[in-house]
Design a protein around this motif. Structure first.
Motif, PDB file in Angstrom:
ATOM      1  N   HIS A 287      15.404  -6.125 -70.530  1.00 52.83           N
ATOM      2  CA  HIS A 287      15.903  -5.535 -71.774  1.00 52.83           C
ATOM      3  C   HIS A 287      16.322  -4.068 -71.609  1.00 52.83           C
ATOM      4  O   HIS A 287      16.922  -3.495 -72.514  1.00 52.83           O
ATOM      5  N   PHE A 288      15.977  -3.462 -70.479  1.00 48.26           N
ATOM      6  CA  PHE A 288      16.488  -2.102 -70.205  1.00 48.26           C
ATOM      7  C   PHE A 288      17.981  -2.147 -69.907  1.00 48.26           C
ATOM      8  O   PHE A 288      18.652  -1.134 -69.897  1.00 48.26           O
ATOM      9  N   ASP A 289      18.445  -3.361 -69.579  1.00 56.30           N
ATOM     10  CA  ASP A 289      19.849  -3.463 -69.172  1.00 56.30           C
ATOM     11  C   ASP A 289      20.545  -4.655 -69.832  1.00 56.30           C
ATOM     12  O   ASP A 289      21.495  -5.195 -69.265  1.00 56.30           O
ATOM     13  N   PHE A 290      20.047  -5.057 -71.003  1.00 54.59           N
ATOM     14  CA  PHE A 290      20.691  -6.127 -71.779  1.00 54.59           C
ATOM     15  C   PHE A 290      20.891  -7.388 -70.926  1.00 54.59           C
ATOM     16  O   PHE A 290      21.907  -8.053 -71.007  1.00 54.59           O
ATOM     17  N   GLY A 291      19.909  -7.676 -70.091  1.00 56.42           N
ATOM     18  CA  GLY A 291      20.028  -8.761 -69.109  1.00 56.42           C
ATOM     19  C   GLY A 291      20.070 -10.143 -69.760  1.00 56.42           C
ATOM     20  O   GLY A 291      19.406 -10.388 -70.770  1.00 56.42           O
ATOM     21  N   THR A 292      20.839 -11.022 -69.123  1.00 57.48           N
ATOM     22  CA  THR A 292      20.946 -12.400 -69.637  1.00 57.48           C
ATOM     23  C   THR A 292      20.488 -13.402 -68.570  1.00 57.48           C
ATOM     24  O   THR A 292      20.847 -14.582 -68.626  1.00 57.48           O
ATOM     25  N   GLN A 293      19.711 -12.959 -67.600  1.00 59.24           N
ATOM     26  CA  GLN A 293      19.241 -13.836 -66.534  1.00 59.24           C
ATOM     27  C   GLN A 293      18.373 -14.951 -67.134  1.00 59.24           C
ATOM     28  O   GLN A 293      17.737 -14.756 -68.177  1.00 59.24           O
ATOM     29  N   PRO A 294      18.300 -16.092 -66.452  1.00 63.36           N
ATOM     30  CA  PRO A 294      17.506 -17.206 -67.005  1.00 63.36           C
ATOM     31  C   PRO A 294      15.998 -16.948 -67.005  1.00 63.36           C
ATOM     32  O   PRO A 294      15.271 -17.497 -67.819  1.00 63.36           O
ATOM     33  N   LYS A 295      15.526 -16.084 -66.086  1.00 58.56           N
ATOM     34  CA  LYS A 295      14.084 -15.790 -66.046  1.00 58.56           C
ATOM     35  C   LYS A 295      13.837 -14.367 -66.544  1.00 58.56           C
ATOM     36  O   LYS A 295      14.766 -13.633 -66.856  1.00 58.56           O
ATOM     37  N   THR A 296      12.567 -13.967 -66.574  1.00 58.92           N
ATOM     38  CA  THR A 296      12.268 -12.598 -66.968  1.00 58.92           C
ATOM     39  C   THR A 296      11.148 -12.046 -66.099  1.00 58.92           C
ATOM     40  O   THR A 296      10.364 -12.814 -65.531  1.00 58.92           O
ATOM     41  N   VAL A 297      11.107 -10.721 -65.977  1.00 64.19           N
ATOM     42  CA  VAL A 297      10.049 -10.063 -65.212  1.00 64.19           C
ATOM     43  C   VAL A 297       9.332  -9.114 -66.162  1.00 64.19           C
ATOM     44  O   VAL A 297       9.973  -8.275 -66.802  1.00 64.19           O
ATOM     45  N   VAL A 298       8.030  -9.280 -66.285  1.00 66.55           N
ATOM     46  CA  VAL A 298       7.278  -8.378 -67.157  1.00 66.55           C
ATOM     47  C   VAL A 298       6.206  -7.647 -66.356  1.00 66.55           C
ATOM     48  O   VAL A 298       5.702  -8.156 -65.351  1.00 66.55           O
ATOM     49  N   THR A 299       5.881  -6.445 -66.806  1.00 62.37           N
ATOM     50  CA  THR A 299       4.850  -5.650 -66.149  1.00 62.37           C
ATOM     51  C   THR A 299       3.846  -5.154 -67.177  1.00 62.37           C
ATOM     52  O   THR A 299       4.229  -4.524 -68.166  1.00 62.37           O
ATOM     53  N   ARG A 300       2.601  -5.469 -66.945  1.00 61.38           N
ATOM     54  CA  ARG A 300       1.528  -4.876 -67.759  1.00 61.38           C
ATOM     55  C   ARG A 300       1.114  -3.574 -67.098  1.00 61.38           C
ATOM     56  O   ARG A 300       0.890  -3.542 -65.886  1.00 61.38           O
ATOM     57  N   GLU A 301       1.013  -2.530 -67.903  1.00 60.54           N
ATOM     58  CA  GLU A 301       0.674  -1.212 -67.349  1.00 60.54           C
ATOM     59  C   GLU A 301      -0.731  -0.815 -67.792  1.00 60.54           C
ATOM     60  O   GLU A 301      -1.026  -0.787 -68.980  1.00 60.54           O
ATOM     61  N   TYR A 302      -1.562  -0.523 -66.814  1.00 64.08           N
ATOM     62  CA  TYR A 302      -2.934  -0.089 -67.080  1.00 64.08           C
ATOM     63  C   TYR A 302      -3.058   1.360 -66.665  1.00 64.08           C
ATOM     64  O   TYR A 302      -2.607   1.736 -65.581  1.00 64.08           O
ATOM     65  N   SER A 303      -3.687   2.138 -67.491  1.00 64.48           N
ATOM     66  CA  SER A 303      -3.931   3.530 -67.134  1.00 64.48           C
ATOM     67  C   SER A 303      -5.329   3.614 -66.553  1.00 64.48           C
ATOM     68  O   SER A 303      -6.280   3.113 -67.146  1.00 64.48           O
ATOM     69  N   VAL A 304      -5.462   4.195 -65.379  1.00 65.58           N
ATOM     70  CA  VAL A 304      -6.780   4.192 -64.728  1.00 65.58           C
ATOM     71  C   VAL A 304      -7.159   5.580 -64.222  1.00 65.58           C
ATOM     72  O   VAL A 304      -6.305   6.442 -63.993  1.00 65.58           O
ATOM     73  N   GLU A 305      -8.452   5.741 -64.068  1.00 66.30           N
ATOM     74  CA  GLU A 305      -8.996   6.972 -63.499  1.00 66.30           C
ATOM     75  C   GLU A 305      -8.439   7.126 -62.084  1.00 66.30           C
ATOM     76  O   GLU A 305      -8.378   6.165 -61.337  1.00 66.30           O
ATOM     77  N   TRP A 306      -8.054   8.312 -61.748  1.00 62.96           N
ATOM     78  CA  TRP A 306      -7.497   8.546 -60.426  1.00 62.96           C
ATOM     79  C   TRP A 306      -8.577   9.052 -59.474  1.00 62.96           C
ATOM     80  O   TRP A 306      -9.416   9.879 -59.866  1.00 62.96           O
ATOM     81  N   LYS A 307      -8.592   8.512 -58.257  1.00 65.48           N
ATOM     82  CA  LYS A 307      -9.472   9.073 -57.230  1.00 65.48           C
ATOM     83  C   LYS A 307      -8.591   9.510 -56.063  1.00 65.48           C
ATOM     84  O   LYS A 307      -7.504   8.951 -55.876  1.00 65.48           O
TER      85      LYS A 307
END
Ligand code: UDP
Length: 370
Positions: A287-307
């Protein structure tokens, strides 16, 4: 003895690439090195299922600086993407940034006056003249309902600490509008490179030598001998052997999944603003590029403590870290022939356009072509 290169650029991210472009254009020789196996730093994109995937989180280019906009447009064609994330609070959907659509959904109000009245009423009880932290600032801005449903949980997940311990300025990044306008940004210029950020950076550094999987600090003095000047875009505390202590960051974890559907969530960005959902947002890259591909790629973003050793993403701009950074900054000012730039080099919560602007300014200053 004359060094082999005029500039050694440590880090092939946006700051390094912009600086390298300007230096090459001014007739200087450059070598770029990067620890990672790819260029473009955290704006790196790669194709999966014919969809440009933002590997290190969503990057939407926006700026009010025409010079910066024209500069980046030399290297990429930008699409007309306008960021309009939605917030999902326990299944209720609200528009962001906070605007008349949000207020209407929250309270049923339909006019700006009604919305202002509602907010006034809510903040009257807890109004503070000089907000000292994000909680106070947020309630001042939009009242307690929005704070509780759309700000508190998201912010505490993102920063891993209570809103009373987070600086107020962070929420000032978000517009509050009394119009029905879901554009997350106020900037006149906005978009995403149609063939990805990696291709944009590639064009910027075309013709410049790049060595990947190369750790500068491991062999610092060897690298230093190769160039008259160093542009260092890595973590500033690592450069100085953490002598004043480690500067803290927030890190991110990404869980990316290819799905056998053409449209998973109907929007590029959905923020999960409750405290319980473990991730902060889900990105649906097409959806960042108005895509019409048959599949989709999603990313869950977790914010974590950095070491130490994790990828640093967001500098923590609290008092402790800011004071510590000041001490490092004093050292950078004394370090001859080294320029410190970018989010890590300047320990700064930079947006992309600010990085470009800073690199252009520095290049003009150093190369003397202004
Ligand atoms: N924010 C929020 N709710 C949201 C989105 C943002 O409260 O749904 C606040 C929050 O305090 C956060 C800040 O705005 O730390 C900046 O968030 P954004 O997601 O814009 O930051 P980015 O990760 O995109 O730099």
């Amino acid at each position: 003895m004359k060094a082999k290169y005029d500039f050694l650029i440590v880090g092939a991210g946006l700051y390094g690439a912009v600086f390298a472009y300007k230096a090459k254009k001014a007739g200087k020789s450059c070598l770029i090195i990067d620890k990672r196996s790819h260029i473009a730093g955290n704006i790196y994109t790669e194709k999966v299922e014919d969809i440009q995937v933002h590997k290190y989180g969503a990057h939407i280019f926006h700026t009010n600086n025409k010079e910066v906009w024209e500069f980046v447009n030399q290297f990429a064609e930008f699409n007309r993407y306008t960021n309009s994330p939605v917030a999902n609070y326990q299944g209720e959907i609200y528009n962001l940034p906070f605007n008349m659509n949000t207020f209407n959904k929250m309270w049923g109000v339909t006019t700006p006056d009604e919305a202002k009245e509602k907010i006034d009423l809510q903040r009257r009880e807890s109004y503070v003249k000089h907000p000292q932290n994000l909680e106070e600032q947020a309630i001042n801005l939009v009242g307690s309902d929005i704070y509780e449903k759309l700000i508190r949980g998201y912010t505490e997940k993102q920063w891993g600490r209570p809103c009373t311990e987070i600086p107020a300025f962070i929420i000032r990044r978000l517009p509050v509008r009394f119009t029905y306008d879901n554009n997350y940004f106020n900037d006149p210029y906005q978009g995403i490179p149609i063939d990805g950020y990696t291709a944009m950076v590639e064009r910027m550094i075309e013709g410049i030598e790049v060595k990947l999987e190369t750790d500068y600090l491991e062999n610092k003095s060897d690298w230093d001998h190769l160039a008259n000047m160093v542009v260092y875009t890595g973590p500033v505390d690592a450069y100085f052997h953490y002598q004043f202590g480690v500067l803290e960051y927030r890190s991110l974890l990404f869980e990316t999944e290819v799905m056998d559907t053409d449209n998973f969530q109907g929007n590029a960005v959905v923020n999960y603003t409750d405290r319980e959902t473990p991730y902060t947002r889900i990105i649906e890259h097409k959806h960042f590029d108005f895509g019409t591909q048959p599949k989709t790629v999603v990313t869950r973003e977790y914010s974590v403590e950095w070491k130490q050793g994790d990828e640093p993403y967001y500098p923590i701009n609290d008092e402790k870290n800011s004071m510590q950074y000041k001490r490092y900054k004093a050292l950078t000012d004394k370090e001859g022939n080294v320029i410190f730039g970018g989010r890590l080099g300047e320990y700064k919560y930079y947006n992309m356009d600010q990085v470009v602007e800073a690199a252009l300014r520095k290049a003009d200053e150093v190369l003397g072509n202004r």
